[in-house]
Structure formats: C-alpha cells, structure tokens
Design an enzyme around this catalytic site. Structure first.
Site, short mmCIF file in Angstrom:
data_model
loop_
_atom_site.label_atom_id
_atom_site.label_comp_id
_atom_site.label_asym_id
_atom_site.label_seq_id
_atom_site.Cartn_x
_atom_site.Cartn_y
_atom_site.Cartn_z
N TYR A 242 0.83 -1.21 0.00
CA TYR A 242 0.00 0.00 0.00
C TYR A 242 0.86 1.26 0.00
CZ TYR A 242 -3.33 -3.61 1.05
OH TYR A 242 -4.08 -4.76 0.98
N CYS A 243 1.79 1.31 -0.91
CA CYS A 243 2.75 2.41 -1.04
C CYS A 243 2.52 3.11 -2.37
CB CYS A 243 4.17 1.85 -0.95
SG CYS A 243 5.49 3.07 -1.20
N GLY A 244 2.88 4.38 -2.43
CA GLY A 244 2.80 5.10 -3.69
C GLY A 244 3.71 4.53 -4.75
N LEU A 245 4.70 3.75 -4.32
CA LEU A 245 5.64 3.14 -5.25
C LEU A 245 5.28 1.70 -5.60
CD1 LEU A 245 8.95 4.52 -3.69
CD2 LEU A 245 7.85 5.28 -5.80
N THR A 246 4.11 1.23 -5.14
CA THR A 246 3.71 -0.14 -5.43
C THR A 246 3.58 -0.38 -6.93
OG1 THR A 246 2.57 -0.30 -3.30
CG2 THR A 246 1.94 -1.89 -4.96
#
Length: 219
Positions: free
Chosen positions: A70-74
C-alpha cells in the site's frame, strides 16, 4: 495540541528525508572491501513453506528489494516483473522482502499479501513472477541479518535520513533503508555491487544493471 502542532511542522521534514531525494544521488557503488557474501544468509518464503539458503543463487546477479503493498511506489511491482522477465536470460534474479516499517504500508499478514497485490494494489490480477519472502524488518534491532549485511556493504546514496520523530526503529544507523522499494544488486560471487534509492525509476535501474553486466563480461 502542542504535540499535534509539533507533528504538523515535523511532517515536511519527514517527507523531505524519506521521499524527496532529488538533491542526492540515485545510486551508489558498494564498498570494495566487503567481508562475507549473501551466501551466509537465508530466509523463509512468503508462505513459510520453504527455507531458502541464498547460496542457491550462486552464479546469479541478485536484486534485493524491500517491498510494500500500500505504497505510492507499489506501481514498481509490475515493472519488477518486466525487469525479471527481460534480464533473466542475463542471470538476474529479483527477490522481494515485504516490510511494514515505512508508513505502515504493509500491514497484512503473510497470507494476505498476495491477495492485496492481486486485488487491491497494484490490482488487476497482478501476480509477482519473482520470489517473495516472509514479512520482516529491514532496519533496527530486529532487522533481517541479510539486510544488515547489505546495508553495511553499501553506503546510502542519500545524505538525508528524515525526522527522528517519524522513525519507528532503534537503533538508527546512517546506512539504514529510508523507504519502501530500495534496491541492492549483488554479483554472481555473492558480494553487493550497487544500491539505489526508492524513487529511482526501474528503467534507470535496468540501464545501470545492463551497464554493469557489460562491464562484468569485459573484466
């Protein structure tokens, strides 16, 4: 109220330290006098059914990545699939290590991670084509030993650490991982070669690896 205001004013420092690294290098070569190899370490696969000794990757170029659902970089997950597919003929192996230390963006149990990837983020039925290992720490007292080795072998490309108020682990060390999706490349002899910050585009990582492979073949 005082605590809330303090957190409010510290937040930009946190973001500067952990997310904004444009003023620093994207990658850094590892030290030349490293003692030991990744072959001294091991880990359990995500489902816990297999205990993998990293010596089984002898002769391969291995990319270690600390990941989160659940990361912006996923969005890097599908790109890592492509990287694995395109560079596998050159001996590259991608390994993913879920971690919940950065923004608590990997909150689920090991059994929930693949479902989160498939149906939520990145979603769309996504399935990683590279090996994922059990969730664990990459910094602090309980960090996985292989990450202790990787971090001590490679200086961090960024001089920024972040606001101490938002760091959830102890002790804090200068070589600590700053955020999800940092990467370490290890050579076929098990010795770390280079390290990238989290926001380095996968296309840049690929170019750096190809340049390294070209140089490796000529040595």
């Amino acid at each position: 109220m005082t605590v809330q205001l303090g957190a409010f004013y510290l937040f930009p420092l946190f973001m500067a330290g952990f997310v904004q690294t444009n003023s620093n290098l994207e990658k850094m070569d590892c030290y030349k006098d490293v003692t030991g190899t990744i072959y001294d370490y091991d880990a359990f696969t995500l489902n816990g059914n297999e205990h993998i000794q990293f010596k089984q990757y002898a002769g391969k170029h291995v990319l270690f990545v600390n990941v989160a659902t659940y990361c912006g970089l996923t969005a890097q997950y599908p790109e890592l699939n492509t990287l694995q597919e395109e560079l596998k003929p050159f001996g590259l192996v991608v390994l993913g290590f879920p971690c919940n230390q950065f923004g608590k963006q990997e909150p689920g149990e090991n059994s929930e991670i693949l479902l989160g990837l498939k149906y939520v983020r990145p979603g769309g039925g996504y399935v990683p084509n590279f090996q994922l290992f059990e969730k664990g720490d990459v910094n602090g007292e309980k960090e996985q030993k292989v990450f202790t080795f990787l971090k001590h072998s490679c200086p961090h490309p960024s001089e920024l650490i972040g606001s101490i108020g938002y760091i959830s682990w102890e002790p804090i060390r200068v070589h600590d991982i700053r955020w999800n999706f940092e990467k370490f490349l290890v050579g076929p002899d098990g010795v770390p070669v280079m390290r990238w910050v989290h926001e380095t585009p996968i296309s840049t990582v690929k170019s750096d690896i190809l340049a390294y492979l070209k140089q490796f073949k000529t040595e």
